[in-house]
Design an enzyme around this catalytic site. Structure first.
Site, mmCIF file in Angstrom:
data_model
loop_
_atom_site.group_PDB
_atom_site.id
_atom_site.type_symbol
_atom_site.label_atom_id
_atom_site.label_comp_id
_atom_site.label_asym_id
_atom_site.label_seq_id
_atom_site.Cartn_x
_atom_site.Cartn_y
_atom_site.Cartn_z
ATOM 1 N N ASP A 251 -31.431 -33.639 54.767
ATOM 2 C CA ASP A 251 -31.891 -32.611 53.473
ATOM 3 C C ASP A 251 -32.859 -31.813 54.046
ATOM 4 O O ASP A 251 -32.927 -30.600 53.599
ATOM 5 C CB ASP A 251 -32.451 -33.518 52.570
ATOM 6 C CG ASP A 251 -31.173 -34.329 51.723
ATOM 7 O OD1 ASP A 251 -31.126 -35.481 51.918
ATOM 8 O OD2 ASP A 251 -30.664 -33.779 50.726
ATOM 9 N N ALA B 252 -27.620 -31.529 50.038
ATOM 10 C CA ALA B 252 -28.064 -30.419 50.509
ATOM 11 C C ALA B 252 -27.365 -28.984 50.513
ATOM 12 O O ALA B 252 -27.862 -28.020 49.962
ATOM 13 C CB ALA B 252 -28.900 -30.671 51.826
HETATM 14 O O1 MRU Z 1 -30.411 -37.164 46.194
HETATM 15 P P1 MRU Z 1 -29.163 -36.711 47.084
HETATM 16 O O2 MRU Z 1 -27.773 -37.565 46.488
HETATM 17 O O3 MRU Z 1 -29.135 -35.292 46.752
HETATM 18 O O4 MRU Z 1 -29.281 -36.848 48.513
HETATM 19 C C1 MRU Z 1 -28.328 -36.399 49.252
HETATM 20 C C2 MRU Z 1 -28.541 -36.770 50.919
HETATM 21 O O5 MRU Z 1 -29.334 -37.361 51.286
HETATM 22 C C3 MRU Z 1 -27.237 -36.283 51.622
HETATM 23 O O6 MRU Z 1 -27.340 -37.115 52.949
HETATM 24 C C4 MRU Z 1 -27.814 -35.013 52.388
HETATM 25 O O7 MRU Z 1 -28.135 -33.923 51.105
HETATM 26 C C5 MRU Z 1 -26.796 -34.389 53.284
HETATM 27 S S1 MRU Z 1 -25.408 -33.948 52.156
HETATM 28 C C6 MRU Z 1 -24.478 -33.089 53.283
#
Ligand code: MRU
Length: 351
Positions: free
Chosen positions: A238, A51
């Protein structure tokens, strides 16, 4: 601990550069995006992900829209940038940070009076957002580290480290900060099927920093909790709405197991991940390609691990009800229940 790898995403020579995370841990390569089309593809493919890194991507993406071609006047630039903002916004629906980054820089562009001013201010704002991310991650780390004790083992899910942010990380930032304070902290990383952000990215970046990490498959969460091998769970988010935390698919299962075993479940996230006006039903959970599940790995479309025509359901995120969350770790401190009272207080004054 080793110095930073370098920033996950940055601006150089009128282009957005990023660590191509689809190649890790096999290869470390920088991907150069000279157009918003290229950046949007990189976001969809998960070359850049997480995120806070998506927040910076959205912000740099709008700056890139100002630089990717010539404009006869500022009105033409504004029309073009608005169009590009739509493309960036359509890449991934769940992480609210992406939209925050896009909107913040777009606002600056739309209030500019000429082409040069728009270009300059857009880039300045995007750089500011990237700097803010690093600063707030250090604060999340500082507050979160107070929750960890010397000798703790922390279970984490997906990748929430340097690679998911501009630098340092959120949940992994807490672990880094605790170690920097001299605490011995070990990590159990879940592999995070189907795209393996845990095994490919979390293990890679923690080992690179000399942090003790043990990899488990996602279906081993039960046994490690049952055997009392986990002191705390820390995950990222997210989007945090008033009745749930959206994070990588499987987070909800981890939260349930943690509660069953009395293990604290913390969510580390910046305030830009909070979308408190909304509830779970308002948020779109991204559904991804079936190929991610039927091949041994999406990078190697040769060995099938399922019949190739099988029906597939592949949501990328799930929502954990707030009753499972012991506390949120933010750049303004640790927030405990009752969340309906305490989250709005912390959010007051959020830019
Ligand atoms: O699909 P992604 O790899 O973008 O998913 C990322 C996540 O779910 C993370 O846990 C979230 O973005 C937090 S990152 C600090």
């Amino acid at each position: 601990m080793k110095a930073s790898i370098m920033r996950t995403i940055y601006w150089e020579d009128n282009a957005v550069k990023l660590i191509d995370q689809t190649l890790l841990p096999d290869r470390f390569e920088i991907l150069t995006c000279r157009s918003v089309d290229e950046l949007a593809d990189a976001i969809k493919r998960l070359s850049v992900r997480g995120a806070p890194a998506l927040e910076a991507s959205g912000a740099y993406g709008i700056a890139l829209a100002c630089y990717e071609r010539e404009f006869k006047d500022v009105d033409e630039l504004k029309e073009h940038v608005k169009e590009r903002a739509k493309l960036l916004s359509s890449t991934r629906p769940t992480a609210v940070n992406l939209f925050y980054g896009i909107e913040r820089v777009l606002k600056v562009v739309l209030s500019s009076n000429d082409v040069e001013e728009a270009k300059k201010r857009a880039l300045e704002e995007a750089e500011k957002i990237a700097e803010e991310d690093v600063r707030r991650n250090k604060l999340i780390g500082k507050y979160g580290a107070e929750l960890l004790e010397d000798g703790d083992t922390v279970l984490t899910y997906c990748n929430t480290g340097r690679l998911a942010t501009v630098d340092w990380g959120t949940a992994l930032g807490v672990i880094r900060s605790a170690i920097e304070q001299g605490k011995r902290v070990r990590v159990i990383a879940c592999e995070t099927r189907p795209l393996n952000q845990g095994s490919r990215l979390t293990c890679w970046e923690l080992m690179r920093d000399g942090i003790d990490v043990t990899l488990i498959a996602d279906n081993m969460v039960g046994i490690v909790m049952q055997r009392r091998m986990v002191d705390k769970v820390i995950v990222g988010a997210d989007r945090i709405v008033r009745d749930g935390v959206f994070n990588k698919i499987g987070t909800y299962t981890v939260a349930i197991v943690a509660k069953e075993h009395g293990v604290p479940f913390y969510v580390a996230a910046p305030l830009t991940t909070f979308d408190w006006e909304r509830s779970v039903k308002d948020v779109v959970i991204e559904e991804r390609n079936r190929e991610e599940l039927i091949y041994c790995h999406i990078k190697c479309k040769k060995s099938f691990i399922a019949p190739k025509d099988v029906k597939v359901f592949n949501p990328a995120f799930d929502a954990t009800p707030l009753s499972y969350v012991t506390a949120f770790i933010t750049e303004r401190g640790v927030v405990y229940p009752p969340y309906e009272e305490n989250v709005p207080k912390v959010l007051e004054g959020k830019s």
